[in-house]
Every structure is written in structure tokens, then in C-alpha cells.
Design a protein around this motif. Sequence first.
Motif, mmCIF file in Angstrom:
data_model
loop_
_atom_site.group_PDB
_atom_site.id
_atom_site.type_symbol
_atom_site.label_atom_id
_atom_site.label_comp_id
_atom_site.label_asym_id
_atom_site.label_seq_id
_atom_site.Cartn_x
_atom_site.Cartn_y
_atom_site.Cartn_z
ATOM 1 N N ALA A 1 0.980 -1.356 -0.050
ATOM 2 C CA ALA A 1 -0.064 0.022 0.059
ATOM 3 C C ALA A 1 0.832 1.253 -0.054
ATOM 4 N N LEU A 2 1.881 1.342 0.861
ATOM 5 C CA LEU A 2 2.890 2.222 0.704
ATOM 6 C C LEU A 2 3.669 2.614 -0.322
ATOM 7 N N ALA A 3 3.784 1.515 -1.239
ATOM 8 C CA ALA A 3 4.649 1.567 -2.246
ATOM 9 C C ALA A 3 4.488 2.784 -3.416
ATOM 10 N N ASP A 4 3.141 3.071 -3.383
ATOM 11 C CA ASP A 4 2.601 4.127 -4.359
ATOM 12 C C ASP A 4 2.653 5.413 -3.550
ATOM 13 N N GLY B 1 -5.532 -1.629 6.332
ATOM 14 C CA GLY B 1 -5.861 -1.114 7.633
ATOM 15 C C GLY B 1 -5.406 0.323 7.732
ATOM 16 N N LEU B 2 -5.065 1.165 6.705
ATOM 17 C CA LEU B 2 -4.259 2.313 6.925
ATOM 18 C C LEU B 2 -5.283 3.509 7.066
ATOM 19 N N ILE B 3 -6.552 3.334 6.515
ATOM 20 C CA ILE B 3 -7.495 4.118 6.560
ATOM 21 C C ILE B 3 -8.538 3.496 7.013
ATOM 22 N N THR B 4 -9.940 4.493 7.665
ATOM 23 C CA THR B 4 -11.155 3.964 7.844
ATOM 24 C C THR B 4 -12.090 4.792 6.945
ATOM 25 N N LEU C 1 1.284 1.022 10.687
ATOM 26 C CA LEU C 1 2.656 1.614 10.341
ATOM 27 C C LEU C 1 3.592 1.491 11.795
ATOM 28 N N ARG C 2 2.822 0.869 12.665
ATOM 29 C CA ARG C 2 3.799 0.705 13.943
ATOM 30 C C ARG C 2 4.634 -0.348 13.624
#
Length: 112
Positions: free
Chosen positions: A12-15, A57-60, A77-78
Motif C-alpha cells: 500500500a505504501l509503495a505508491d 488497515g491504513l484508513i477507515t 505503520l507501527r
Amino acid sequence: MADDALSITFAALADPTRRAILARLAEGAATVKELSEPFAMSGPAVSKHLRVLERAGLITRGRDAQWRPCTLDATPLREVTEWADGFRRFWDDSYRRLDTYLERMKEQDHDH
């Protein structure tokens, strides 16, 4: 791709667009329209990015009638931080060795 949480979070963070969306959400909740404003892409394209972030699970996403605000959930992110922190000892040791080497170089310069 592996199904473990860390792999999903990294994917998810790759973009860069998704990282920019997370940075914006760190300032507070926002709608899809608000999130799409800085990008040259449609609302549906932004929604696809939001689905990836939501699956990780990074946003709701809220269900407040017409206004479905997205909010940041930094919990995944933890795990990324803990994983990366495992390399801190390596970097600290590397920097210590470099400092020692540079000190020796300075001493040699002063001796000549």
C-alpha cells in the motif's frame, strides 16, 4: 504477494499517490472529493487507491450519509516502524565505525 500484514502495508505504501493521501489524512479526515483535488485523476481513481489503503488497515471510511470521510489509522505503520527499527543497530554500528575511521584520519593529518 505474501498475505502477511507487513507485506500488505508495504504494498500500500509503495505508491506515491497513496503516501500523499496518507500525509493529507494525517492532517484530518477528508472526503474522496477533497482527497482527489491535488491529483490529476478522477474520483473513481482515487477511490481505488483508498480501497488499497483500507484493505491494508491504513484508513477507515465513515458512513456519515452523503459525506463518507476517510480517516488515517496509523496502527499498521507501527509494525513497519518496528521492522525498520531492527536495522537501527546496523546503522548505529556503521556510523560508529565511520566516526572512528574519520577520527583516525584526522589524527594522521595532524601528525604529518
